[in-house]
Design a protein around this motif. Sequence first.
Motif, PDB file in Angstrom:
ATOM      1  N   THR A   1       0.840  -1.196   0.000  1.00 50.19           N
ATOM      2  CA  THR A   1       0.000   0.000   0.000  1.00 50.19           C
ATOM      3  C   THR A   1       0.873   1.243   0.000  1.00 50.19           C
ATOM      4  OG1 THR A   1      -1.710  -1.173   1.240  1.00 50.19           O
ATOM      5  CG2 THR A   1      -1.855   1.214   1.202  1.00 50.19           C
ATOM      6  N   ALA A   2       0.501   2.189  -0.829  1.00 55.84           N
ATOM      7  CA  ALA A   2       1.169   3.490  -0.881  1.00 55.84           C
ATOM      8  C   ALA A   2       0.088   4.569  -0.823  1.00 55.84           C
ATOM      9  CB  ALA A   2       1.974   3.620  -2.167  1.00 55.84           C
ATOM     10  N   MET A   3       0.445   5.708  -0.291  1.00 59.21           N
ATOM     11  CA  MET A   3      -0.489   6.818  -0.235  1.00 59.21           C
ATOM     12  C   MET A   3      -0.187   7.769  -1.390  1.00 59.21           C
ATOM     13  SD  MET A   3      -1.737   8.745   3.250  1.00 59.21           S
ATOM     14  CE  MET A   3      -0.137   8.615   3.926  1.00 59.21           C
ATOM     15  N   ILE A   4      -1.231   8.107  -2.152  1.00 61.26           N
ATOM     16  CA  ILE A   4      -1.078   9.067  -3.244  1.00 61.26           C
ATOM     17  C   ILE A   4      -2.115  10.171  -3.059  1.00 61.26           C
ATOM     18  CG2 ILE A   4      -0.082   7.386  -4.855  1.00 61.26           C
ATOM     19  CD1 ILE A   4      -2.876   7.264  -6.214  1.00 61.26           C
ATOM     20  N   SER A   5      -2.079  11.153  -3.961  1.00 56.51           N
ATOM     21  CA  SER A   5      -2.926  12.333  -3.818  1.00 56.51           C
ATOM     22  C   SER A   5      -3.648  12.644  -5.119  1.00 56.51           C
ATOM     23  CB  SER A   5      -2.050  13.528  -3.447  1.00 56.51           C
ATOM     24  OG  SER A   5      -1.210  13.828  -4.568  1.00 56.51           O
TER      25      SER A   5
END
Length: 155
Positions: free
Chosen positions: A42-46
């Motif tokens: 899991t990675a956080m993006i915008s």
Amino acid sequence: MKQEQALLSEELFGLLNGTNIADKQHEAIMLQTVGADMWPHTAMISVGELLALDRSNLRLGLWAGTRTAENIIRTGKAAFALCYKGKAHYVKLSLEQLAPLPGARFPGERFAATVTETREDEAKYAAITSGVQIQLLDPGSVLERWAQTIRELKS
């Protein structure tokens, strides 16, 4: 085998259409891929890295050399989840790597994505009041980078 297309909701399209990103800067999106070890990653993006061209076609811009980018290059698949406007949204994507953009101000990996499945979740007995949200430490430079990334993803 060709994947069937699905459509983003109007709410998600409005969030991811590349407009008014300063107003949407606090929304965080959890991007999920599968690693070479077959474990979820899991990675956080915008909203500055994910652009909806229309309700079934998106562009994704990631930093080069990240585990997330490597996973997408290897599998051609990803999913994202976020809570927005009182609902949990889940979206599966089929992706293809795009050629590097000559002269890109923020070089990275770019992908064309097709929405293959969507799901919305809301409980009748409870309201989702927020999801993961962020506070930018240097909004001016980050919002400028996001705006540039959105322009480059449209190319």
